[in-house]
Design a protein around this motif. Structure first.
Motif, PDB file in Angstrom:
ATOM      1  N   ASN A  90      -3.840   2.980   4.490  1.00  0.00           N
ATOM      2  CA  ASN A  90      -5.085   3.583   4.018  1.00  0.00           C
ATOM      3  C   ASN A  90      -5.102   5.059   4.397  1.00  0.00           C
ATOM      4  N   PRO A  91      -5.975   5.850   3.784  1.00  0.00           N
ATOM      5  CA  PRO A  91      -6.035   7.271   4.113  1.00  0.00           C
ATOM      6  C   PRO A  91      -6.179   7.492   5.625  1.00  0.00           C
ATOM      7  N   GLY A  92      -5.399   8.439   6.135  1.00  0.00           N
ATOM      8  CA  GLY A  92      -5.401   8.744   7.563  1.00  0.00           C
ATOM      9  C   GLY A  92      -4.327   8.019   8.343  1.00  0.00           C
ATOM     10  N   ASP A  93      -3.749   6.958   7.772  1.00  0.00           N
ATOM     11  CA  ASP A  93      -2.676   6.242   8.463  1.00  0.00           C
ATOM     12  C   ASP A  93      -1.410   7.088   8.487  1.00  0.00           C
ATOM     13  N   ILE A  94      -0.677   6.974   9.577  1.00  0.00           N
ATOM     14  CA  ILE A  94       0.601   7.671   9.723  1.00  0.00           C
ATOM     15  C   ILE A  94       1.652   6.635  10.089  1.00  0.00           C
ATOM     16  N   VAL A  95       2.791   6.705   9.427  1.00  0.00           N
ATOM     17  CA  VAL A  95       3.895   5.784   9.697  1.00  0.00           C
ATOM     18  C   VAL A  95       5.085   6.615  10.162  1.00  0.00           C
ATOM     19  N   ASN A  96       5.587   6.311  11.343  1.00  0.00           N
ATOM     20  CA  ASN A  96       6.778   6.969  11.875  1.00  0.00           C
ATOM     21  C   ASN A  96       7.959   6.020  11.677  1.00  0.00           C
ATOM     22  N   ILE A  97       8.842   6.363  10.766  1.00  0.00           N
ATOM     23  CA  ILE A  97       9.959   5.484  10.410  1.00  0.00           C
ATOM     24  C   ILE A  97      11.215   5.981  11.136  1.00  0.00           C
ATOM     25  N   PRO A  98      11.752   5.181  12.036  1.00  0.00           N
ATOM     26  CA  PRO A  98      12.961   5.604  12.752  1.00  0.00           C
ATOM     27  C   PRO A  98      14.149   5.733  11.797  1.00  0.00           C
ATOM     28  N   PRO A  99      15.152   6.501  12.194  1.00  0.00           N
ATOM     29  CA  PRO A  99      16.352   6.576  11.357  1.00  0.00           C
ATOM     30  C   PRO A  99      17.044   5.218  11.299  1.00  0.00           C
ATOM     31  N   ASN A 100      17.789   5.023  10.221  1.00  0.00           N
ATOM     32  CA  ASN A 100      18.644   3.845  10.041  1.00  0.00           C
ATOM     33  C   ASN A 100      17.873   2.536   9.882  1.00  0.00           C
ATOM     34  N   VAL A 101      16.614   2.618   9.441  1.00  0.00           N
ATOM     35  CA  VAL A 101      15.785   1.429   9.222  1.00  0.00           C
ATOM     36  C   VAL A 101      15.565   1.255   7.714  1.00  0.00           C
ATOM     37  N   LYS A 102      15.963   0.104   7.197  1.00  0.00           N
ATOM     38  CA  LYS A 102      15.768  -0.189   5.778  1.00  0.00           C
ATOM     39  C   LYS A 102      14.292  -0.497   5.547  1.00  0.00           C
ATOM     40  N   HIS A 103      13.688   0.176   4.533  1.00  0.00           N
ATOM     41  CA  HIS A 103      12.260   0.030   4.289  1.00  0.00           C
ATOM     42  C   HIS A 103      11.907   0.412   2.853  1.00  0.00           C
ATOM     43  N   TRP A 104      10.663   0.161   2.491  1.00  0.00           N
ATOM     44  CA  TRP A 104      10.113   0.637   1.214  1.00  0.00           C
ATOM     45  C   TRP A 104       8.640   0.947   1.428  1.00  0.00           C
ATOM     46  N   HIS A 105       8.066   1.731   0.503  1.00  0.00           N
ATOM     47  CA  HIS A 105       6.633   2.022   0.534  1.00  0.00           C
ATOM     48  C   HIS A 105       6.166   2.304  -0.879  1.00  0.00           C
ATOM     49  N   GLY A 106       4.879   2.043  -1.108  1.00  0.00           N
ATOM     50  CA  GLY A 106       4.334   2.288  -2.444  1.00  0.00           C
ATOM     51  C   GLY A 106       2.891   1.857  -2.542  1.00  0.00           C
ATOM     52  N   ALA A 107       2.367   1.922  -3.753  1.00  0.00           N
ATOM     53  CA  ALA A 107       0.960   1.607  -4.018  1.00  0.00           C
ATOM     54  C   ALA A 107       0.716   0.101  -4.003  1.00  0.00           C
ATOM     55  N   SER A 108      -0.536  -0.260  -3.727  1.00  0.00           N
ATOM     56  CA  SER A 108      -0.930  -1.659  -3.882  1.00  0.00           C
ATOM     57  C   SER A 108      -1.002  -1.964  -5.379  1.00  0.00           C
ATOM     58  N   GLU A 109      -1.194  -3.223  -5.698  1.00  0.00           N
ATOM     59  CA  GLU A 109      -1.188  -3.644  -7.097  1.00  0.00           C
ATOM     60  C   GLU A 109      -2.393  -3.148  -7.882  1.00  0.00           C
ATOM     61  N   ASP A 110      -3.472  -2.812  -7.178  1.00  0.00           N
ATOM     62  CA  ASP A 110      -4.722  -2.506  -7.881  1.00  0.00           C
ATOM     63  C   ASP A 110      -5.313  -1.130  -7.567  1.00  0.00           C
ATOM     64  N   ARG A 111      -4.600  -0.318  -6.792  1.00  0.00           N
ATOM     65  CA  ARG A 111      -5.150   0.988  -6.399  1.00  0.00           C
ATOM     66  C   ARG A 111      -4.075   2.062  -6.477  1.00  0.00           C
ATOM     67  N   TYR A 112      -4.511   3.265  -6.786  1.00  0.00           N
ATOM     68  CA  TYR A 112      -3.619   4.412  -6.699  1.00  0.00           C
ATOM     69  C   TYR A 112      -3.329   4.681  -5.226  1.00  0.00           C
ATOM     70  N   PHE A 113      -2.218   5.353  -4.950  1.00  0.00           N
ATOM     71  CA  PHE A 113      -1.837   5.655  -3.570  1.00  0.00           C
ATOM     72  C   PHE A 113      -1.101   6.984  -3.546  1.00  0.00           C
ATOM     73  N   GLN A 114      -1.526   7.852  -2.635  1.00  0.00           N
ATOM     74  CA  GLN A 114      -0.836   9.126  -2.447  1.00  0.00           C
ATOM     75  C   GLN A 114      -0.493   9.273  -0.972  1.00  0.00           C
ATOM     76  N   HIS A 115       0.691   9.796  -0.736  1.00  0.00           N
ATOM     77  CA  HIS A 115       1.116  10.040   0.637  1.00  0.00           C
ATOM     78  C   HIS A 115       2.056  11.232   0.678  1.00  0.00           C
ATOM     79  N   LEU A 116       2.139  11.828   1.847  1.00  0.00           N
ATOM     80  CA  LEU A 116       3.134  12.863   2.102  1.00  0.00           C
ATOM     81  C   LEU A 116       4.303  12.187   2.803  1.00  0.00           C
ATOM     82  N   ALA A 117       5.491  12.409   2.304  1.00  0.00           N
ATOM     83  CA  ALA A 117       6.697  11.845   2.914  1.00  0.00           C
ATOM     84  C   ALA A 117       7.513  13.011   3.481  1.00  0.00           C
TER      85      ALA A 117
END
Length: 104
Positions: A41-68
């Motif tokens: 949700n807005p204001g959340d921050i995710v710190n992704i360590p190196p070498n970690v397999k992951h994905w990110h994206g919008a929910s099925e029913d809402r727009y989503f914007q983030h800075l990567a």
């Protein structure tokens, strides 16, 4: 846009590296391989360590914007992998829909 998501990917680095996500609008998902989905949700921050397999994206029913922000690292590179399985994504969506319905 709703339902938009990237493929599984890994930000490789020998030293340093990784990625930071800063959520600014809407509702999204983040998941590391073999771990539960995290709702973003807005204001959340995710710190992704190196070498970690992951994905990110919008929910099925809402727009989503983030800075990567990709963090600098030694021999840093991104490896793009397979798409997020449609069945798994729909299961996430159904699970969160059912949770919302149970609380209303």
């Amino acid at each position: 846009e709703p339902g938009c998501r990237n493929n599984w990917h890994i930000h490789h680095a020998v030293c340093g590296g990784g990625q930071i996500l800063i959520c600014v609008y809407g509702k999204g998902y983040y998941q590391e391989e073999n771990k539960p989905v995290r709702i973003l949700n807005p204001g959340d921050i995710v710190n992704i360590p190196p070498n970690v397999k992951h994905w990110h994206g919008a929910s099925e029913d809402r727009y989503f914007q983030h800075l990567a922000i990709e963090m600098p690292g030694e021999n840093a590179k991104t490896e793009w992998r397979e798409p997020v399985n449609e069945e798994e994504y729909e299961r996430i969506s159904e699970c969160h829909f059912n949770e919302r319905a149970a609380t209303n």
